[in-house]
Design an enzyme around this catalytic site. Structure first.
Site, PDB file in Angstrom:
ATOM      1  N   HIS A   1       0.812  -1.124  -0.155  1.00 13.33           N
ATOM      2  CA  HIS A   1      -0.078   0.057   0.054  1.00 13.33           C
ATOM      3  C   HIS A   1       0.727   1.329  -0.158  1.00 13.33           C
ATOM      4  O   HIS A   1       1.957   1.227   0.597  1.00 13.33           O
ATOM      5  CB  HIS A   1      -0.764  -0.014   1.168  1.00 13.33           C
ATOM      6  CG  HIS A   1      -2.068   1.121   1.114  1.00 13.33           C
ATOM      7  ND1 HIS A   1      -1.697   2.341   1.322  1.00 13.33           N
ATOM      8  CD2 HIS A   1      -3.157   1.073   0.774  1.00 13.33           C
ATOM      9  CE1 HIS A   1      -2.823   2.945   1.122  1.00 13.33           C
ATOM     10  NE2 HIS A   1      -3.729   2.488   0.899  1.00 13.33           N
TER      11      HIS A   1
ATOM     12  N   GLU B   1      -4.045   2.288  -7.156  1.00 16.44           N
ATOM     13  CA  GLU B   1      -4.499   3.554  -6.342  1.00 16.44           C
ATOM     14  C   GLU B   1      -3.597   4.802  -6.693  1.00 16.44           C
ATOM     15  O   GLU B   1      -2.349   4.626  -6.237  1.00 16.44           O
ATOM     16  CB  GLU B   1      -4.286   3.108  -4.883  1.00 16.44           C
ATOM     17  CG  GLU B   1      -5.307   1.901  -4.391  1.00 16.44           C
ATOM     18  CD  GLU B   1      -5.615   2.179  -2.869  1.00 16.44           C
ATOM     19  OE1 GLU B   1      -6.659   2.300  -2.392  1.00 16.44           O
ATOM     20  OE2 GLU B   1      -4.541   2.292  -2.191  1.00 16.44           O
TER      21      GLU B   1
END
Ligand code: 13P
Length: 255
Positions: A99, A169
């Site tokens: 992430h 993302e």
């Protein structure tokens, strides 16, 4: 042919502040998922809440929810203070790796690749996050994305690709208002680019089977259009997954 379900992953990050709030939100989300037909929901809470939520999850029948983790370490055990192995998580189906918030803390593609390899070996499904910090007019961000995909997968054997989900993302779209989320047309373009890179590393046959999901300011208003016009296989949702009512709305709209 059986249609694959849309994957909606809730990344709770370091929220909520205590286990009783986590249980409340989770139970409310479970209620919202009962009628879903075409959607697989995965909730990734902080590690320490996993076993309490798992008890609730197995206790309430007709569950459409799977639990996942937000990270893991690549070794099986040993002197790695503060770390958790994939084996310790293997009751959980999914793990988010790489992430951007972890990459911001110093996690490199090489570290992510070791984690991806280890997660795949213990049978976890990896939600591998990639995304550029900013977009430029010359397409440098595409080179960046390409490098991130290649290096974060490392030398992962092709047979493990069935356990990989790519979560795109873009950092500039995370934690923003609805209007700053990526436009579905751009999501579509980027997902094609990701498939192209996967084809380059592996082959087209396997590349088209890897689900691509999008994350960054997804909410109940924009989620459906992202799936339809973005032609992606799911969503990675931050803030909205901590609000059971709004998340339930998002799930219904997607379903
Ligand atoms: P938001 O949905 O809050 O923008 O967070 C996105 C994210 O980082 C999910 O992993």
């Amino acid at each position: 042919m059986k249609k694959n379900k849309i994957l909606v992953v809730g990344n709770w990050k370091m929220n909520p502040e205590n286990v009783s709030s986590a249980l409340t939100i989770f139970k409310d989300i479970k209620k919202e998922t009962k009628a879903l037909k075409n959607t697989q929901v995965v909730i990734c809470p902080p590690y320490v809440y996993l076993s309490d939520l798992e008890k609730v999850n197995s206790g309430l029948a007709s569950s459409a929810v799977i639990l996942g983790a937000q990270d893991m370490f690549w070794e099986k055990s040993g002197s790695y203070t503060g770390e958790i192995s994939g084996g310790m998580l293997s009751g959980e189906g999914y793990v988010i790796l790489g992430h951007s918030e972890r990459r911001e803390l110093g996690e490199t593609d090489e570290v992510v690749a070791k984690k991806v390899s280890s997660a795949s070996k213990v049978g976890l499904k990896t939600i591998l996050c990639i995304g550029e910090k900013e977009r430029d007019l010359h397409g440098d961000y595409l080179h960046f994305l390409r490098g991130q995909i290649i290096n974060s997968l490392g030398k992962l054997p092709k047979r493990f690709l069935t356990k990989i989900i790519i979560a795109y993302e873009p950092l500039w779209a995370i934690g923003k208002g609805e209007e700053e989320a990526m436009k579905p047309g751009d999501i579509y373009e980027t997902s094609i680019f990701i498939k192209k890179v996967l084809t380059e590393i592996y082959d087209q046959k396997v590349a088209i089977t890897v689900p691509i999901i999008y994350g960054g300011s997804v909410n109940h208003n924009n989620a459906r259009e992202m799936i339809i016009s973005g032609q992606i296989q799911g969503l990675l949702v931050g803030r909205e997954s901590l609000n059971a009512r709004k998340f339930g709305e998002l799930l219904k709209n997607v379903d």
